[in-house]
Scaffold this motif. Structure first.
Motif, PDB file in Angstrom:
ATOM      1  N   ASN A  48       1.776   1.363   4.142  1.00 44.22           N
ATOM      2  CA  ASN A  48       3.280   1.132   3.601  1.00 44.22           C
ATOM      3  C   ASN A  48       4.075   0.134   4.198  1.00 44.22           C
ATOM      4  O   ASN A  48       5.279   0.672   4.643  1.00 44.22           O
ATOM      5  CB  ASN A  48       3.758   2.486   3.278  1.00 44.22           C
ATOM      6  N   PHE A 100      -1.760   5.359  -6.465  1.00 43.71           N
ATOM      7  CA  PHE A 100      -0.359   5.268  -6.116  1.00 43.71           C
ATOM      8  C   PHE A 100       0.102   6.931  -6.600  1.00 43.71           C
ATOM      9  O   PHE A 100       0.822   7.593  -5.879  1.00 43.71           O
ATOM     10  CB  PHE A 100       0.296   4.501  -7.005  1.00 43.71           C
ATOM     11  N   LYS A 101      -0.549   7.425  -7.593  1.00 44.06           N
ATOM     12  CA  LYS A 101      -0.204   8.992  -8.026  1.00 44.06           C
ATOM     13  C   LYS A 101      -0.390   9.787  -6.778  1.00 44.06           C
ATOM     14  O   LYS A 101       0.309  10.743  -6.668  1.00 44.06           O
ATOM     15  CB  LYS A 101      -0.923   9.115  -9.342  1.00 44.06           C
ATOM     16  N   TYR A 146       3.031   4.797 -11.885  1.00 40.90           N
ATOM     17  CA  TYR A 146       3.513   5.343 -10.439  1.00 40.90           C
ATOM     18  C   TYR A 146       3.495   4.308  -9.278  1.00 40.90           C
ATOM     19  O   TYR A 146       3.772   4.656  -8.016  1.00 40.90           O
ATOM     20  CB  TYR A 146       2.280   6.393 -10.043  1.00 40.90           C
ATOM     21  N   PHE A 147       3.827   3.240  -9.552  1.00 43.57           N
ATOM     22  CA  PHE A 147       4.090   2.103  -8.703  1.00 43.57           C
ATOM     23  C   PHE A 147       5.506   1.583  -8.573  1.00 43.57           C
ATOM     24  O   PHE A 147       6.114   1.763  -9.732  1.00 43.57           O
ATOM     25  CB  PHE A 147       3.150   0.823  -8.623  1.00 43.57           C
ATOM     26  N   LYS A 186       2.200  10.908  -4.768  1.00 42.52           N
ATOM     27  CA  LYS A 186       3.509  11.311  -5.377  1.00 42.52           C
ATOM     28  C   LYS A 186       3.354  12.536  -6.234  1.00 42.52           C
ATOM     29  O   LYS A 186       4.438  13.183  -6.819  1.00 42.52           O
ATOM     30  CB  LYS A 186       3.875   9.984  -6.531  1.00 42.52           C
ATOM     31  N   GLU A 218      -4.223   2.959  -9.832  1.00 42.77           N
ATOM     32  CA  GLU A 218      -3.064   3.907 -10.330  1.00 42.77           C
ATOM     33  C   GLU A 218      -3.155   5.211  -9.727  1.00 42.77           C
ATOM     34  O   GLU A 218      -2.143   5.794  -9.324  1.00 42.77           O
ATOM     35  CB  GLU A 218      -2.770   3.776 -11.725  1.00 42.77           C
ATOM     36  N   ALA A 266      -1.623  -3.177  -9.248  1.00 39.72           N
ATOM     37  CA  ALA A 266      -1.543  -1.443  -9.101  1.00 39.72           C
ATOM     38  C   ALA A 266      -2.563  -0.719 -10.169  1.00 39.72           C
ATOM     39  O   ALA A 266      -3.282   0.357 -10.010  1.00 39.72           O
ATOM     40  CB  ALA A 266      -0.129  -0.871  -9.316  1.00 39.72           C
ATOM     41  N   ASP A 281       0.935  -1.186   0.022  1.00 38.22           N
ATOM     42  CA  ASP A 281       0.183   0.117   0.213  1.00 38.22           C
ATOM     43  C   ASP A 281       0.812   1.403   0.170  1.00 38.22           C
ATOM     44  O   ASP A 281       1.680   1.220   0.880  1.00 38.22           O
ATOM     45  CB  ASP A 281      -0.929   0.061   1.373  1.00 38.22           C
ATOM     46  N   PRO A 282       0.824   2.027  -1.002  1.00 42.08           N
ATOM     47  CA  PRO A 282       1.438   3.418  -1.056  1.00 42.08           C
ATOM     48  C   PRO A 282       1.070   4.478   0.201  1.00 42.08           C
ATOM     49  O   PRO A 282       1.972   5.267   0.341  1.00 42.08           O
ATOM     50  CB  PRO A 282       1.383   4.142  -2.297  1.00 42.08           C
TER      51      PRO A 282
END
Ligand code: NAP
Length: 343
Positions: free
Chosen positions: A87, A118-119, A342-343, A122, A115, A111, A81-82
């Motif tokens: 995490n 994840f972005k 993004y992963f 970031k 996605e 992912a 998990d981001p």
């Protein structure tokens, strides 16, 4: 449709057989693991889950507690998990409860549906997908502006699936003037329609266009350079107006995307015309594309294309999709691919 939470799938397997499956519910709760395991014992069973189980106490106990209490033997996790509050911590808790954990078993596949999530950790921008239907000669409408319908019925049903997978849909003025779209999901039992984002620099649209109608719990973000609009929209509480100065005739797309991220719009499906697409592509904002190619010919040098604007002068600088897939849809071919991951 899972709101702020990622969409997760979980499968219970015992003696090589699937015994139960679940996915995250509407609006993100309950989680897939909670649906599968709450108050039940599954001794010696294996759990397969697309995303690392959560480990933080919110309105409900964490998924790691459900897994430990149900006496699962092994857990197979698609990808970590981001979210910084999980995490890797979820994996650690399971291991310390003597559960065998296998992480990162299918990162790309797991992912992909999330996605945007994840972005989210970031980037200052939402996740941006462009979807367009074109003719074989690359036109998105005739030279008189008619675009309904270039693609097959099946491809339009596919667009409904894409709308379900995004938090908001964005269009430019001309598409509203020509097509008057509603940009909704055509289902009655959903708890929320995607938000809508309208770009109208000169404030020429009126509240009677379909995009301004209230359906189910959606927000409408209206970006304009004209203060005249305030009066026109004053009775529409679900429409949030943002006044921005024009930049080179248009509204500043980078600024708009930053504002939308601050408004917690996590992912956007752009269903605009070639002018809006160009602005998004030229500002390097696109993450993924879906292009529906119909085997028809429209022609005409004045007919709009998928990507108008000034275009790239140097072929070596042109964006090239990665991880391309082709989907047959009646007589159409849908091409999808990524510009960023993004992963
Ligand atoms: N085949 C398909 O999938 C598909 C999908 C959508 C639309 N269409 C067709 O496409 C045609 C419209 O395309 P279009 O290229 O003329 O227009 P568009 O992309 O729908 O809208 C462009 C307009 O949005 C406004 N805008 C505001 N900020 C902008 C920014 N940062 N970047 C770009 N635009 C911004 C501008 O309005 P102002 O001009 O007021 O400044 C601009 O002219 C219609 O005929 C429609 O039927 C086809």
């Amino acid at each position: 449709l899972t709101g702020e939470n990622p969409s997760v799938g979980a499968v219970l397997v015992k003696n090589g057989k699937i015994i139960k499956e679940a996915v995250t519910s509407y609006n993100g709760r309950p989680h897939a693991e909670a649906i599968l395991l709450r108050n039940k014992i599954f001794e010696k069973a294996d759990l397969y889950v697309t995303l690392e189980p959560c480990c933080h106490f919110g309105k409900t106990p964490p998924c790691t507690s459900f897994i430990i209490n149900s006496k699962i033997k092994r857990v197979f996790v698609g990808i970590k998990d981001p979210n910084p509050i999980v995490n890797g911590k979820g994996l650690k808790i399971l291991k310390s409860a003597k559960i065998e954990v296998f992480n990162n078993i299918l990162p790309e596949e797991c992912a992909e549906p999330n996605e945007w999530f994840f972005k989210r950790f970031k980037s200052e921008f939402p996740y941006i997908t462009i979807k367009t239907a074109i003719s074989l000669d690359g036109k998105i409408a005739t030279s008189t502006g008619i675009s309904r319908w270039i693609s097959s019925k099946k491809s339009r049903i596919f667009t409904q699936t894409l709308r379900k997978r995004h938090h908001a849909i964005m269009v430019g003025t001309n598409t509203i003037l020509k097509d008057n779209p509603s940009l909704t999901i055509h289902e009655k039992n959903i708890i929320k329609q995607p938000d809508r984002i309208i770009l109208d620099p000169d404030g020429i649209l009126s509240p009677s266009f379909n995009v301004f109608k209230k359906h189910i719990n959606e927000r409408v973000f209206y970006f304009t350079g004209s203060k005249k609009t305030e009066k026109k929209f004053k009775n529409l509480n679900h429409v949030k107006i943002f006044y921005l100065p024009k930049k080179n005739c248009f509204l500043d797309i980078l600024k708009i995307m930053k504002i939308l991220k601050e408004e917690k719009v996590w992912s956007i499906l752009v269903e605009g015309g070639g002018t809006l697409n160009a602005s998004i592509i030229e500002n390097n904002l696109v993450d993924r594309l879906y292009v529906v190619i119909s085997p028809r010919l429209i022609g005409g040098k004045d007919a709009p294309t998928l990507f108008d604007g000034t275009g790239f002068k140097n072929l070596s600088k042109t964006p090239l999709l990665k991880n391309v897939e082709y989907i047959q849809s009646e007589q159409d071919i849908i091409i999808t691919g990524f510009l960023k991951r993004y992963f």
